[in-house]
Design a protein around this motif. Sequence first.
Motif, PDB file in Angstrom:
ATOM      1  N   ILE A 140      37.009  44.420  44.477  1.00 49.53           N
ATOM      2  CA  ILE A 140      38.474  44.555  44.467  1.00 49.53           C
ATOM      3  C   ILE A 140      38.583  45.861  45.234  1.00 49.53           C
ATOM      4  CG2 ILE A 140      40.482  45.209  42.949  1.00 49.53           C
ATOM      5  CD1 ILE A 140      39.120  42.400  42.348  1.00 49.53           C
ATOM      6  N   SER A 141      39.694  46.127  46.038  1.00 46.85           N
ATOM      7  CA  SER A 141      39.804  47.199  46.640  1.00 46.85           C
ATOM      8  C   SER A 141      39.868  48.421  46.086  1.00 46.85           C
ATOM      9  CB  SER A 141      41.191  47.109  47.397  1.00 46.85           C
ATOM     10  OG  SER A 141      41.553  48.217  48.128  1.00 46.85           O
ATOM     11  N   GLU A 148      45.713  47.026  37.473  1.00 46.28           N
ATOM     12  CA  GLU A 148      45.767  45.885  38.506  1.00 46.28           C
ATOM     13  C   GLU A 148      44.374  45.489  38.830  1.00 46.28           C
ATOM     14  OE1 GLU A 148      47.957  43.403  40.775  1.00 46.28           O
ATOM     15  OE2 GLU A 148      48.022  44.125  39.115  1.00 46.28           O
ATOM     16  N   ARG A 149      43.511  46.248  39.005  1.00 42.94           N
ATOM     17  CA  ARG A 149      42.094  45.918  39.209  1.00 42.94           C
ATOM     18  C   ARG A 149      41.352  44.967  38.231  1.00 42.94           C
ATOM     19  NH1 ARG A 149      38.693  48.845  42.861  1.00 42.94           N
ATOM     20  NH2 ARG A 149      36.995  48.675  41.315  1.00 42.94           N
ATOM     21  N   LEU A 152      43.361  41.670  38.737  1.00 41.47           N
ATOM     22  CA  LEU A 152      42.871  40.836  39.788  1.00 41.47           C
ATOM     23  C   LEU A 152      41.279  40.199  39.785  1.00 41.47           C
ATOM     24  CD1 LEU A 152      44.420  42.740  42.520  1.00 41.47           C
ATOM     25  CD2 LEU A 152      45.098  40.655  42.203  1.00 41.47           C
ATOM     26  N   HIS A 153      40.478  41.092  38.976  1.00 41.46           N
ATOM     27  CA  HIS A 153      39.258  40.776  38.924  1.00 41.46           C
ATOM     28  C   HIS A 153      39.128  39.525  38.054  1.00 41.46           C
ATOM     29  CE1 HIS A 153      34.912  40.791  37.442  1.00 41.46           C
ATOM     30  NE2 HIS A 153      34.805  41.411  38.487  1.00 41.46           N
ATOM     31  N   CYS A 156      40.131  36.470  40.263  1.00 42.99           N
ATOM     32  CA  CYS A 156      39.206  35.936  41.310  1.00 42.99           C
ATOM     33  C   CYS A 156      38.020  35.543  40.490  1.00 42.99           C
ATOM     34  CB  CYS A 156      38.848  37.385  41.943  1.00 42.99           C
ATOM     35  SG  CYS A 156      40.216  37.962  42.897  1.00 42.99           S
ATOM     36  N   ALA A 168      39.210  41.093  46.638  1.00 38.85           N
ATOM     37  CA  ALA A 168      40.709  41.174  46.704  1.00 38.85           C
ATOM     38  C   ALA A 168      41.325  42.447  47.535  1.00 38.85           C
ATOM     39  CB  ALA A 168      41.269  41.220  45.189  1.00 38.85           C
ATOM     40  N   THR A 170      44.017  45.093  49.347  1.00 39.95           N
ATOM     41  CA  THR A 170      45.196  45.597  48.773  1.00 39.95           C
ATOM     42  C   THR A 170      46.487  45.017  48.834  1.00 39.95           C
ATOM     43  OG1 THR A 170      45.673  46.639  50.912  1.00 39.95           O
ATOM     44  CG2 THR A 170      44.459  48.021  49.340  1.00 39.95           C
TER      45      THR A 170
END
Length: 506
Positions: A140-141, A148-149, A152-153, A156, A168, A170
Motif C-alpha cells: 500500500i502506498s 485507509e491503508r 485497502l489491504h 487487495c 495500491a 495513492t
Amino acid sequence: MGKKNKEIIISVDEYEIRVAILEDRKLVEYYAEEKDKRRIVGNIYLGKVKDVLPGMEAAFIDIGLDRNAFLFIDEAIALNGEESGSKRRVKIQQLVKPEQDILVQVIREPVDKKGARLTANLSLPGRKLVLMPYSKSVGISKKISEKERERLHGICSRIRPKDTGIIARTAAVGATEKELASDLDYLNKLWNSLNRRNEKSSPPSLIYNELDLANRTVRDIFNDSFSSLTVDDEIKYEDMNSLMSKTSPDLMIKFKLFKNEHRLFEDYDIEAQLESALSRKVWLRSGGYIAIDRTEALTSIDVNTAKNIGSQSLEKTIFKNNLEAVDEIVMQLRLRDIGGIIVIDFIDMQEQKHKEAVFKAFNNALESDRTKSRVIEISKLGLVEMTRKSTSKGVQAYFYEKCPTCNGTGHTVSLRRATLSVLRKITRALNEGDENEVLYCKVAPDVLGHIQTDHVQAIKNLENRFKKRIKLESDKDSSLTSLKVLRKKNGKDISERVGAEGSKNG
C-alpha cells in the motif's frame, strides 16, 4: 495558506510532447519527451544474458539497445522466487547464465556511457493498482493514511490472484472493491497478452512499450486534486479520454481541449518561467537567492541573503531568508528532478528554535513532492543532507548540454594561458622543415589580438631564431588553444612534405 489551484497543461506538436504542472499558475514540474526519442523506463524486453560478473554481482543483458543493460543481484533475485530487498545468499551466477533468455524491465534510463538498469521483478502499473506478476505480497502506498491503508489491504488481499502481488497506489484512496477489481482485471489481461507475445518472440525483443508521456501523466499524476487538465491536440485529447474512461470516468469532466493551435504554453508563460527557473542562481522575493551546483557525486544548494538586508535583527533576517528559501528549494528539486545526494547549506542560525522551524518547514514543503526522499536533520553548520530518488536525467539535461569549451567545469582557459599555449605550439612547428619557410598560422581572434598587443617581440625573436617568417591570421572557428599551420616555401605549399604535426589542430 489557502489551497493552491493545481493544473496540468499538455502541448503536443510534430516534435515532442510537453507537460507542465502548475500551482497557482506557477510552474512546479516540467516534462518533455521527443516523439522519436521516447524514454524506455517501464518497457519490458525479452533479453539475452551476454556476460555474468560475480565480482560486481551483476549481469549484462542485450535488450537490443546500443549498449548492454545491466541487472544487479538485488533486482535479479525475483528469478529465485524471492522479493527484492530480502536477505539472500544466492549468487548472481546461480541465477543467470551466459546466452540465457530473460524477461526484464527497465528501471533507469541509460546515462552517458552507462547502460540502462534492469529488474527481473516486473510490474505493470494501472490507474489504482500495480500488478507484480513475480511477487506474492500486498503493498500500500506510504502516502495513504493508516486507516485507509488497512481498508485497502483487506480488499487487495481478497482480490489478489494466487502467487501474484499487487500494490495500491495513492489513486486507490476511496476506491470501492468493484473499482479495484476492474483495474486488476485490466492488468491481468495485459499481463496475459504480454506472455503470449513473449512466447512468440526471440531475443532481443520489445515485449511491452510503456505509455507515452501524455498518457502516463493521465494515469500516474492526474487526480481530483487538480482543477483541470488542458491539451492542445485533438487526437491526443481523444486518446487520453479513452484511457480515462476505462479507469476514472468521473475525472473526464476536468479535461479541456485548447483549440488555439500552438499557443497553450505561451498563454501560461511557460518558456519564460523555465528560463528563469533553470539558471544557476534563483532569486527570492526578499532579495536573497539560492545557488544550485551539480557534480557527479552530489548536488549542493547554497542559500544567501544577498540584497536582503531585513528590517530587524540579523538573526531574524537570516531566519526569514531561510524560510523563504525552503519553498523555492523544494520547487527546484521538483522542477529540475534532482536526484541522488543533495546538500543544502542554509545560512547559519544561532537560535535552536529557528533551526527547528526551518527544518520542519522544509519537511512540510516536501509533502508536495511525489518523489521519494529521505532527509537528515539540520546540522550545527546549518547543513541539511538528503537523498531523493529520480529516474530521469532532469529537465536541465533536456535543455542544456555540456559546454565543449569548459567540458562542464564552468570554467574556460584564460586568454593569457591560451596565448602562451599557442606560442609554444608555433615554436614546435618552427622546429620542422627548412629555413626560409613561411608559416601561416590560424589562431582564435582573441589570441591574435593578445599576441599583437603583448607578444610582438616574441614573434620577432622566433623568426630570427629559426630564420622563418610567421604570418598570423584570425580564424573565428578556432578554439582558444588551437593552432592551424600552413607551410609555404617559394610560394608553394609544403605542409604535407614536412609532416602533418604542424598542420593539425593544437
